[in-house]
Design a protein around this motif. Structure first.
Motif, PDB file in Angstrom:
ATOM      1  N   ARG A 128       0.857  -1.182   0.000  1.00  0.00           N
ATOM      2  CA  ARG A 128       0.000   0.000   0.000  1.00  0.00           C
ATOM      3  C   ARG A 128       0.899   1.240   0.000  1.00  0.00           C
ATOM      4  NH1 ARG A 128      -5.077  -1.910   2.398  1.00  0.00           N
ATOM      5  NH2 ARG A 128      -4.775  -4.085   3.008  1.00  0.00           N
ATOM      6  N   VAL A 129       0.860   1.993  -1.083  1.00  0.00           N
ATOM      7  CA  VAL A 129       1.760   3.138  -1.264  1.00  0.00           C
ATOM      8  C   VAL A 129       0.951   4.351  -1.710  1.00  0.00           C
ATOM      9  CG1 VAL A 129       3.694   1.622  -1.851  1.00  0.00           C
ATOM     10  CG2 VAL A 129       2.258   2.538  -3.676  1.00  0.00           C
ATOM     11  N   ASP A 130       1.649   5.450  -1.970  1.00  0.00           N
ATOM     12  CA  ASP A 130       1.008   6.627  -2.549  1.00  0.00           C
ATOM     13  C   ASP A 130       1.604   6.896  -3.926  1.00  0.00           C
ATOM     14  OD1 ASP A 130       3.480   7.759  -2.091  1.00  0.00           O
ATOM     15  OD2 ASP A 130       2.853   8.920  -0.356  1.00  0.00           O
ATOM     16  N   ALA A 131       1.113   7.945  -4.576  1.00  0.00           N
ATOM     17  CA  ALA A 131       1.523   8.224  -5.950  1.00  0.00           C
ATOM     18  C   ALA A 131       2.983   8.646  -6.056  1.00  0.00           C
ATOM     19  CB  ALA A 131       0.619   9.306  -6.548  1.00  0.00           C
ATOM     20  N   ASP A 132       3.594   9.071  -4.950  1.00  0.00           N
ATOM     21  CA  ASP A 132       4.985   9.538  -4.983  1.00  0.00           C
ATOM     22  C   ASP A 132       5.988   8.446  -4.621  1.00  0.00           C
ATOM     23  OD1 ASP A 132       4.309  12.319  -5.516  1.00  0.00           O
ATOM     24  OD2 ASP A 132       3.507  12.349  -3.471  1.00  0.00           O
TER      25      ASP A 132
ATOM     26  N   MET B  89      12.749   4.013  -8.353  1.00  0.00           N
ATOM     27  CA  MET B  89      12.439   2.833  -9.161  1.00  0.00           C
ATOM     28  C   MET B  89      12.073   3.252 -10.584  1.00  0.00           C
ATOM     29  SD  MET B  89      10.188   0.826  -6.295  1.00  0.00           S
ATOM     30  CE  MET B  89      10.903   0.368  -4.721  1.00  0.00           C
ATOM     31  N   LYS B  90      12.099   2.298 -11.511  1.00  0.00           N
ATOM     32  CA  LYS B  90      11.862   2.603 -12.918  1.00  0.00           C
ATOM     33  C   LYS B  90      10.586   1.932 -13.413  1.00  0.00           C
ATOM     34  CE  LYS B  90      16.809   3.025 -13.933  1.00  0.00           C
ATOM     35  NZ  LYS B  90      17.946   2.470 -14.725  1.00  0.00           N
ATOM     36  N   ILE B  91       9.738   2.718 -14.056  1.00  0.00           N
ATOM     37  CA  ILE B  91       8.570   2.168 -14.739  1.00  0.00           C
ATOM     38  C   ILE B  91       9.025   1.712 -16.122  1.00  0.00           C
ATOM     39  CG2 ILE B  91       6.293   2.667 -15.700  1.00  0.00           C
ATOM     40  CD1 ILE B  91       6.168   2.658 -12.748  1.00  0.00           C
ATOM     41  N   VAL B  92       8.985   0.426 -16.378  1.00  0.00           N
ATOM     42  CA  VAL B  92       9.470  -0.107 -17.657  1.00  0.00           C
ATOM     43  C   VAL B  92       8.342  -0.222 -18.679  1.00  0.00           C
ATOM     44  CG1 VAL B  92      11.372  -1.359 -16.583  1.00  0.00           C
ATOM     45  CG2 VAL B  92       9.166  -2.492 -16.857  1.00  0.00           C
ATOM     46  N   GLU B  93       7.108  -0.134 -18.227  1.00  0.00           N
ATOM     47  CA  GLU B  93       5.962  -0.227 -19.133  1.00  0.00           C
ATOM     48  C   GLU B  93       4.771   0.449 -18.463  1.00  0.00           C
ATOM     49  OE1 GLU B  93       3.656  -3.682 -21.776  1.00  0.00           O
ATOM     50  OE2 GLU B  93       5.343  -4.189 -20.452  1.00  0.00           O
ATOM     51  N   GLY B  94       4.013   1.236 -19.241  1.00  0.00           N
ATOM     52  CA  GLY B  94       2.856   1.898 -18.675  1.00  0.00           C
ATOM     53  C   GLY B  94       3.233   3.184 -17.958  1.00  0.00           C
ATOM     54  N   ARG B  95       2.509   3.507 -16.875  1.00  0.00           N
ATOM     55  CA  ARG B  95       2.687   4.767 -16.174  1.00  0.00           C
ATOM     56  C   ARG B  95       2.608   4.572 -14.658  1.00  0.00           C
ATOM     57  NH1 ARG B  95      -2.107   6.648 -14.086  1.00  0.00           N
ATOM     58  NH2 ARG B  95      -4.032   5.704 -14.902  1.00  0.00           N
ATOM     59  N   ASN B  96       2.923   5.645 -13.944  1.00  0.00           N
ATOM     60  CA  ASN B  96       2.835   5.662 -12.491  1.00  0.00           C
ATOM     61  C   ASN B  96       1.415   6.083 -12.082  1.00  0.00           C
ATOM     62  OD1 ASN B  96       3.647   5.548  -9.804  1.00  0.00           O
ATOM     63  ND2 ASN B  96       4.355   7.674  -9.799  1.00  0.00           N
ATOM     64  N   PHE B  97       1.117   5.984 -10.795  1.00  0.00           N
ATOM     65  CA  PHE B  97      -0.159   6.459 -10.276  1.00  0.00           C
ATOM     66  C   PHE B  97      -0.255   7.973 -10.445  1.00  0.00           C
ATOM     67  CE2 PHE B  97       0.814   2.706  -7.553  1.00  0.00           C
ATOM     68  CZ  PHE B  97      -0.250   1.896  -7.955  1.00  0.00           C
ATOM     69  N   ASP B  98      -1.478   8.450 -10.626  1.00  0.00           N
ATOM     70  CA  ASP B  98      -1.731   9.875 -10.799  1.00  0.00           C
ATOM     71  C   ASP B  98      -2.866  10.270  -9.864  1.00  0.00           C
ATOM     72  OD1 ASP B  98      -2.262  12.468 -11.608  1.00  0.00           O
ATOM     73  OD2 ASP B  98      -2.023  12.032 -13.739  1.00  0.00           O
ATOM     74  N   ARG B  99      -2.586  11.237  -8.975  1.00  0.00           N
ATOM     75  CA  ARG B  99      -3.612  11.662  -8.026  1.00  0.00           C
ATOM     76  C   ARG B  99      -4.837  12.261  -8.730  1.00  0.00           C
ATOM     77  NH1 ARG B  99       0.969  12.865  -4.779  1.00  0.00           N
ATOM     78  NH2 ARG B  99       0.835  11.873  -2.721  1.00  0.00           N
ATOM     79  N   ALA B 100      -4.645  12.802  -9.939  1.00  0.00           N
ATOM     80  CA  ALA B 100      -5.758  13.431 -10.648  1.00  0.00           C
ATOM     81  C   ALA B 100      -6.687  12.418 -11.314  1.00  0.00           C
ATOM     82  CB  ALA B 100      -5.216  14.409 -11.699  1.00  0.00           C
ATOM     83  N   VAL B 101      -6.261  11.156 -11.379  1.00  0.00           N
ATOM     84  CA  VAL B 101      -7.070  10.110 -12.029  1.00  0.00           C
ATOM     85  C   VAL B 101      -7.789   9.319 -10.941  1.00  0.00           C
ATOM     86  CG1 VAL B 101      -7.048   8.094 -13.546  1.00  0.00           C
ATOM     87  CG2 VAL B 101      -5.439   9.983 -13.947  1.00  0.00           C
TER      88      VAL B 101
END
Length: 618
Positions: free
Chosen positions: A354-358, A365-377
């Motif tokens: 359980r984490v937050d968007a930051d 860490m590296k996102i190798v595919e897709g995207r990170n969490f976004d607070r606006a979504v």
């Protein structure tokens, strides 16, 4: 309560009752999961095996009924692999397979260091045997005269064994005194709290028995060897001054240095593995990361604390989550499977953090595919980011957009994070996923960009005290906690190095004395060679050459043994630095240099000696 002793199973700062403190309502009355270890005090008349069978009846009566109530019809595998067993608390410490968040030892290390201690003791015994047989000529006439005047061989053997036993007893007394002085230092290096059991009835009887046994073992060969001299040959001067035992002495020198080379290689391998672990790319950036403990006490001030920290000039980013890639952090495991499939179809056991968007950018860490969490979504509250291992285990070639579930919630995969080590490197990287959910706010991770750490820490502490004046400000750094995971390996390396040094010193003491004696025995030969024109280099090579050959033979014997043993140790690590030839060669060079340094003094002294002094009586 009395203060907790250091040699007890339980080590804690405080005790908190679980009665009114549950992770979720009904946790203590639900047959779904078991999150704690149970400690049971049996009556004296209860057989533990019979009690284990009763626990299996409880499993079949309650757990199986619960699983069937949840829709699981086939419980064969569950019955086969899930059981309850009892273990005496006194046996837990050396059973490292049990994960109960208490300090553990390892039986392999106990046997390993016990074996090394025996090796060092054997080297000392060999020194005694070597020097006793080498100096046999000095006592040959004594043996011959005693036999002529009627001494029996039995009385001579008794005399020599008594001498060696007295040496051993005296050595034990000195060693015990050194132990009392050095034990605090050893405890500091080993991270233990060993103490001498003064009140135990067996201590001094065992020490006395051991000293007598070692004295007899070390003195047996010299006693029988010296007592076997023939008086007529000795008194005629026909004794060959111990040459009969030359092969034995050489083999014992080989054993000494083979053991020393094994320890040298072991020390080098351990330190190379530690260097590899500390410098390997772990999949996250552990430098300049500060962990603030106890942020769950902030309550509704958590977001305000985060915002205030981000305003500080020395802070790059802040994440609030107690799930960290180091030991003693939050962990939460579930079985995940693709939506629309049965739980038994391609189900994987994975960590859910359980984490937050930051969290991901703060940890580096590296996102190798897709995207990170976004607070606006808004839909990201039901989104999940998985690691590469989980994508492979779920057989997802194109994971983005797929839906996975743990039986309670359905999540949409929006990204894949590069694999990172969240356990020690003894374990392979396992499946893991991130979700944005409440329940993980026990700590905050702060990435510091300022080089002025004291000033930045003071600013963070002021922010904390402004919001929580009655809560202590506790922090650590991630790189320190990462290193702490391998503290046992580092301590093992230090102890190994100490043992290696001790073994080399003991071996060199014997080699120094033996070289001095051999030089003394060959003094007339050396004098004649010098008179005939031999150079210092010739004499030096003559006296050191044989010892160097023995050391090289020791390297040939010890190297494969050390290579096999340390490979067995390295097999504990999923990520390891292989043993290179440079390590093996370096150990040989070190051994040769040590041996050369040990015998060179006597060799150089003999080379520069005045030959007239040795030949004056001829």
């Amino acid at each position: 309560m009395e203060d907790i002793r250091k040699d007890t199973h339980f080590q804690y700062d405080f005790i908190l009752s679980l009665k009114d403190f549950e992770f979720w309502p009904g946790e203590q009355t639900d047959w779904c999961c078991w999150n704690y270890h149970s400690y049971i005090k049996l009556r004296n008349d209860v057989d533990p095996k019979d009690f284990e069978n009763k626990l299996l009846l409880a499993r079949d009566k309650y757990l199986i009924a619960y699983m069937k109530g949840q829709g699981s019809q086939d419980v064969t595998d569950f019955i086969q692999y899930h059981s309850f067993r009892l273990q005496p608390v006194s046996n837990i410490y050396l059973n490292a397979e049990i994960n109960d968040n208490v300090s553990h030892g390892d039986t392999k290390y106990v046997w390993l260091f016990g074996g090394i201690a025996i090796f060092v003791l054997a080297i000392a015994c060999i020194n005694f045997i070597n020097l006793s047989t080498a100096k046999s000529a000095n006592r040959a006439k004594e043996v011959g005269l005693r036999k002529v005047v009627g001494s029996l061989r039995r009385s001579l053997v008794t005399q020599f064994l008594t001498e060696s036993t007295l040496y051993s007893v005296l050595s034990f007394v000195i060693a015990f005194a050194i132990l009392c002085l050095c034990l605090p230092g050893f405890n500091y290096i080993a991270g233990r709290s060993l103490s001498i059991p003064w009140t135990s009835w067996w201590l001094f009887p065992c020490l006395i028995a051991a000293s007598l046994l070692i004295g007899i073992i070390a003195g047996c060969y010299p006693a029988f060897y010296l007592s076997a001299f023939r008086p007529i040959q000795v008194l005629k001067g026909n004794l060959r001054m111990g040459s009969r035992s030359g092969a034995l002495r050489s083999s014992m020198v080989v054993f000494q240095f083979a053991a020393s080379i094994i320890l040298i290689i072991g020390t080098l391998v351990i330190y190379r593995q530690m260097t590899y672990i500390m410098n390997r790319d772990t999949g996250f950036n552990k430098e300049q990361l500060m962990i603030i403990e106890g942020t769950n006490t902030l309550g509704n001030k958590t977001e305000a604390f985060r915002n205030e920290l981000t305003k500080l000039s020395g802070i790059e980013s802040v994440s609030v989550s107690g799930f960290l890639p180091v030991s003693n952090a939050n962990r939460e495991g579930y079985g995940f499977y693709l939506e629309g499939h049965q739980q038994t179809d391609r189900s994987v056991q994975a960590q859910k953090w359980r984490v937050d968007a930051d969290y991901i950018p703060t940890m580096g860490m590296k996102i190798v595919e897709g995207r990170n969490f976004d607070r606006a979504v808004a839909s990201d509250s039901l989104a999940v980011i998985i690691n590469e291992t989980m994508a492979i285990e779920l057989a997802l070639k194109e994971p983005l957009g797929e839906h996975i579930t743990n039986g309670n919630m359905v999540y949409t995969i929006i990204g894949v994070v590069g694999n990172f080590n969240f356990a020690t490197m003894k374990s392979p990287i396992r499946s893991l996923c991130f979700v944005v959910e409440a329940g993980g706010e026990s700590s905050a991770t702060v990435r510091i960009k300022s080089s002025d750490l004291p000033s930045t820490i003071a600013s963070i502490e002021k922010t904390w005290r402004d919001l929580m004046p009655h809560q202590p400000f506790r922090y650590s750094f991630l790189d320190e906690r990462f290193a702490l995971m391998y503290d046992d390996v580092l301590r093992m390396g230090k102890i190994f190095a100490a043992f290696a040094t001790l073994a080399i010193v003991v071996a060199c003491l014997g080699l120094f004395a033996l070289s001095a004696f051999m030089t003394e025995q060959r003094s007339k030969e050396i004098s004649i060679r010098l008179v005939m024109g031999a150079s210092v280099r010739n004499i030096f090579g003559l006296l050191t050459g044989n010892f160097m050959k023995l050391v090289i033979i020791s390297w040939v014997i010890g190297t494969p043994i050390a290579w096999y043993g340390m490979n067995e140790w390295l097999d504990e690590f999923s990520y390891r630095e292989p043993i290179s030839s440079s390590v093996l060669i370096s150990a040989g060079v070190i051994a040769v240099m040590i041996a050369l340094t040990t015998v060179s003094y006597q060799s150089i002294k003999a080379s520069f000696a005045n030959p007239i002094k040795s030949l004056r009586q001829e």
